[in-house]
Design an enzyme around this catalytic site. Structure first.
Site, PDB file in Angstrom:
ATOM      1  N   HIS A 264      -6.991  -3.027 -14.567  1.00 50.77           N
ATOM      2  CA  HIS A 264      -8.008  -3.121 -13.446  1.00 50.77           C
ATOM      3  C   HIS A 264      -9.436  -2.805 -13.974  1.00 50.77           C
ATOM      4  O   HIS A 264      -9.643  -1.837 -14.806  1.00 50.77           O
ATOM      5  CB  HIS A 264      -7.555  -2.060 -12.441  1.00 50.77           C
ATOM      6  CG  HIS A 264      -5.975  -2.189 -11.824  1.00 50.77           C
ATOM      7  ND1 HIS A 264      -5.826  -3.145 -11.083  1.00 50.77           N
ATOM      8  CD2 HIS A 264      -5.208  -1.103 -12.060  1.00 50.77           C
ATOM      9  CE1 HIS A 264      -4.516  -2.828 -10.873  1.00 50.77           C
ATOM     10  NE2 HIS A 264      -4.090  -1.706 -11.403  1.00 50.77           N
TER      11      HIS A 264
ATOM     12  N   ALA B  49      -3.802   3.147  -7.712  1.00 54.67           N
ATOM     13  CA  ALA B  49      -3.802   2.648  -8.925  1.00 54.67           C
ATOM     14  C   ALA B  49      -5.107   2.624  -9.434  1.00 54.67           C
ATOM     15  O   ALA B  49      -5.140   2.395 -10.878  1.00 54.67           O
ATOM     16  CB  ALA B  49      -3.076   1.443  -9.288  1.00 54.67           C
TER      17      ALA B  49
ATOM     18  N   ASN C  17      -3.726  -4.287  -3.555  1.00 61.60           N
ATOM     19  CA  ASN C  17      -4.057  -3.183  -2.645  1.00 61.60           C
ATOM     20  C   ASN C  17      -5.225  -2.505  -3.354  1.00 61.60           C
ATOM     21  O   ASN C  17      -6.118  -2.045  -2.601  1.00 61.60           O
ATOM     22  CB  ASN C  17      -2.960  -2.084  -2.697  1.00 61.60           C
ATOM     23  CG  ASN C  17      -1.953  -2.470  -1.737  1.00 61.60           C
ATOM     24  OD1 ASN C  17      -1.847  -2.351  -0.530  1.00 61.60           O
ATOM     25  ND2 ASN C  17      -0.886  -3.023  -2.398  1.00 61.60           N
TER      26      ASN C  17
HETATM   27  N1  LIG Z   1      -2.811   1.626  -3.275  1.00 67.53           N
HETATM   28  C1  LIG Z   1      -2.109   1.059  -4.508  1.00 67.53           C
HETATM   29  O1  LIG Z   1      -2.832   1.298  -5.558  1.00 67.53           O
HETATM   30  C2  LIG Z   1      -1.069   0.457  -4.539  1.00 67.53           C
HETATM   31  C3  LIG Z   1      -0.053   0.385  -3.338  1.00 67.53           C
HETATM   32  N2  LIG Z   1       1.023  -0.106  -3.264  1.00 67.53           N
HETATM   33  C4  LIG Z   1       1.741  -0.225  -2.117  1.00 67.53           C
HETATM   34  O2  LIG Z   1       2.791   0.436  -1.984  1.00 67.53           O
HETATM   35  C5  LIG Z   1       4.019  -0.068  -1.611  1.00 67.53           C
HETATM   36  C6  LIG Z   1       5.362   0.495  -2.129  1.00 67.53           C
HETATM   37  O3  LIG Z   1       5.535   0.243  -3.508  1.00 67.53           O
HETATM   38  P1  LIG Z   1       6.724   0.577  -4.366  1.00 67.53           P
HETATM   39  O4  LIG Z   1       7.329   2.064  -3.797  1.00 67.53           O
HETATM   40  O5  LIG Z   1       6.600   0.202  -5.483  1.00 67.53           O
HETATM   41  O6  LIG Z   1       7.738  -0.547  -3.468  1.00 67.53           O
HETATM   42  P2  LIG Z   1       9.153  -0.554  -3.219  1.00 67.53           P
HETATM   43  O7  LIG Z   1       9.652  -2.108  -3.016  1.00 67.53           O
HETATM   44  O8  LIG Z   1       9.874  -0.134  -4.567  1.00 67.53           O
HETATM   45  O9  LIG Z   1       9.659   0.302  -2.192  1.00 67.53           O
HETATM   46  C7  LIG Z   1       9.339   0.102  -0.963  1.00 67.53           C
HETATM   47  C8  LIG Z   1       9.955   0.992  -0.028  1.00 67.53           C
HETATM   48  O10 LIG Z   1       9.523   1.072   1.285  1.00 67.53           O
HETATM   49  C9  LIG Z   1      10.629   0.708   2.343  1.00 67.53           C
HETATM   50  N3  LIG Z   1       9.997   0.013   3.332  1.00 67.53           N
HETATM   51  C10 LIG Z   1       9.457  -1.399   3.228  1.00 67.53           C
HETATM   52  N4  LIG Z   1       9.324  -1.769   4.466  1.00 67.53           N
HETATM   53  C11 LIG Z   1       9.105  -0.662   5.510  1.00 67.53           C
HETATM   54  C12 LIG Z   1       8.790  -0.328   6.742  1.00 67.53           C
HETATM   55  N5  LIG Z   1       8.300  -1.115   7.379  1.00 67.53           N
HETATM   56  N6  LIG Z   1       9.380   0.839   7.240  1.00 67.53           N
HETATM   57  C13 LIG Z   1       9.891   1.639   6.550  1.00 67.53           C
HETATM   58  N7  LIG Z   1      10.059   1.518   5.078  1.00 67.53           N
HETATM   59  C14 LIG Z   1       9.870   0.411   4.754  1.00 67.53           C
HETATM   60  C15 LIG Z   1      11.772  -0.086   1.376  1.00 67.53           C
HETATM   61  O11 LIG Z   1      12.876  -0.002   2.230  1.00 67.53           O
HETATM   62  C16 LIG Z   1      11.560   0.751   0.174  1.00 67.53           C
HETATM   63  O12 LIG Z   1      12.627   1.889   0.147  1.00 67.53           O
HETATM   64  C17 LIG Z   1       3.819  -1.614  -2.000  1.00 67.53           C
HETATM   65  O13 LIG Z   1       4.444  -2.475  -1.191  1.00 67.53           O
HETATM   66  C18 LIG Z   1       2.304  -1.797  -1.886  1.00 67.53           C
HETATM   67  O14 LIG Z   1       1.639  -2.066  -0.889  1.00 67.53           O
HETATM   68  C19 LIG Z   1       1.550  -0.363  -4.484  1.00 67.53           C
HETATM   69  C20 LIG Z   1       1.206  -0.034  -5.626  1.00 67.53           C
HETATM   70  C21 LIG Z   1      -0.407   0.147  -5.888  1.00 67.53           C
HETATM   71  O1  LIG Z   2      -0.039  -0.662  -8.892  1.00 72.29           O
HETATM   72  C1  LIG Z   2      -1.026  -1.393  -9.347  1.00 72.29           C
HETATM   73  O2  LIG Z   2      -1.403  -1.546 -10.772  1.00 72.29           O
HETATM   74  C2  LIG Z   2      -1.824  -2.109  -8.393  1.00 72.29           C
HETATM   75  C3  LIG Z   2      -1.066  -2.943  -7.288  1.00 72.29           C
HETATM   76  O3  LIG Z   2       0.076  -3.129  -7.500  1.00 72.29           O
HETATM   77  C4  LIG Z   2      -1.833  -3.141  -6.338  1.00 72.29           C
HETATM   78  O4  LIG Z   2      -3.259  -3.114  -5.972  1.00 72.29           O
HETATM   79  O5  LIG Z   2      -1.423  -3.493  -5.135  1.00 72.29           O
END
Ligand SMILES: NC(=O)C1=CN([C@@H]2O[C@H](COP(=O)(O)OP(=O)(O)OC[C@H]3O[C@@H](n4cnc5c(N)ncnc54)[C@H](O)[C@@H]3O)[C@@H](O)[C@H]2O)C=CC1
Ligand SMILES: O=C([O-])CC(=O)C(=O)O
Length: 266
Positions: free
Chosen positions: A219, A123, A189
């Site tokens: 951010h 993000a 993150n």
């Molecule tokens: N780098 C960045 O800027 C960002 C990173 N993220 C990360 O991305 C992750 C996912 O985000 P969303 O898709 O919005 O979440 P979400 O909650 O909508 O989806 C998560 C998916 O991963 C699956 N899951 C959870 N734990 C698992 C595991 N150990 N093994 C396999 N599958 C698993 C769940 O069943 C679900 O399908 C967040 O938890 C966060 O850590 C999210 C937003 C920004």
């Molecule tokens: O998606 C975003 O804006 C950022 C976020 O959740 C994260 O840093 O984990």
């Protein structure tokens, strides 16, 4: 053609598949979810990409690339063993590296497998500039993350403030990027990514706010060093499927896959 396995079938995973389902250069062979998510993910994937399998692990299959869009626990569970067996990986849950020793473990697994793991920018922007600036020496990197109160539901912020009663922007966390990422695995993150590109998890100051005055995930980064300085504000639209996650995260995954699959990379 790039054969991809994807971990996670939530807001990011589905968004990515929707955008790439007609791209002939990127094929999703497998989506990995926990046992409890098999039924739901199976139905979603059947609609989106009928030829994609859904399973609880790689179970012997060897994709060209394994991409994590799932959450912190998926790094230990799936990414490390895949790297050790020589499968290149991409990670979006960069905050997982806030756990002591995990960054080294990840690097060593990739070295043993003679492959690479790429941490995606998600993000936030300007990760290229920040990690280039680090080469010349950085003096300070300060990050402020601001999200609407609803994005802080089901997090430790609920113990700090009454999210439903907020009338003004309120600081719910102040400290290091390591602590932010540990306490807020779904919301900080970006803090971890900025610190890994810049001054490190223990030397990057982070402030997180719940703000009823914003509808976007805002951010803000200020960095200075030998290169000069920059200030960046991103106003990320949240995904309808998960208000904690900005839409740019999906686009950043798609960009990374495009760059691997296509002849021209930018
Ligand atoms: N780098 C960045 O800027 C960002 C990173 N993220 C990360 O991305 C992750 C996912 O985000 P969303 O898709 O919005 O979440 P979400 O909650 O909508 O989806 C998560 C998916 O991963 C699956 N899951 C959870 N734990 C698992 C595991 N150990 N093994 C396999 N599958 C698993 C769940 O069943 C679900 O399908 C967040 O938890 C966060 O850590 C999210 C937003 C920004
Ligand atoms: O998606 C975003 O804006 C950022 C976020 O959740 C994260 O840093 O984990």
């Amino acid at each position: 053609m790039l054969h991809v396995s994807m971990i996670g079938c939530g807001a990011i995973g589905v968004g990515v598949m929707e955008l790439l389902k007609t791209d002939p250069e990127v094929v999703f062979d497998l989506v990995i979810v926990p046992q409890s998510g098999l039924e739901h993910a199976g139905a979603t994937v059947r609609e989106l990409c009928p030829h994609t399998r859904v399973d609880v692990g790689l179970n012997g299959s060897r994709p060209d690339l394994l991409i994590e869009c799932a959450g912190h626990l998926a790094i230990e569970e799936h990414i490390i063993p895949a790297l050790e067996s020589g499968i290149p990986c991409m990670v979006v849950s960069v905050g997982a590296l806030s756990e002591y020793g995990l960054a080294d473990k990840l690097e060593q697994a990739a070295q043993r497998g003679k492959t690479q793991v790429q941490l995606l920018s998600g993000a936030i922007g300007a990760i290229d500039a920040l990690s280039a600036a680090r080469i010349g020496g950085l003096d300070s990197v300060v990050y402020t993350g601001r999200k609407p109160p609803g994005a802080w539901k089901d997090t430790p912020a609920e113990k700090v403030v009454d999210l439903d009663a907020l009338t003004q922007a309120t600081v719910i966390f102040e400290g290091t990027a390591r602590e932010a990422a540990r306490l807020y695995p779904k919301n900080a993150n970006v803090a971890a990514t900025l610190s890994l590109a810049g001054l490190g998890l223990d030397h990057t100051q982070v402030r997180l706010l719940a703000d009823p005055g914003v509808t976007e995930n805002v951010h803000h980064v200020e960095a200075s060093g030998a290169f000069g300085g920059f200030e960046l504000t991103m106003r990320g639209k949240p995904l309808a499927a998960n208000p904690k996650t900005s839409a740019l995260t999906v686009f950043s995954v798609v960009r990374a896959l495009n760059n691997r699959a296509h002849a021209l990379s930018i």
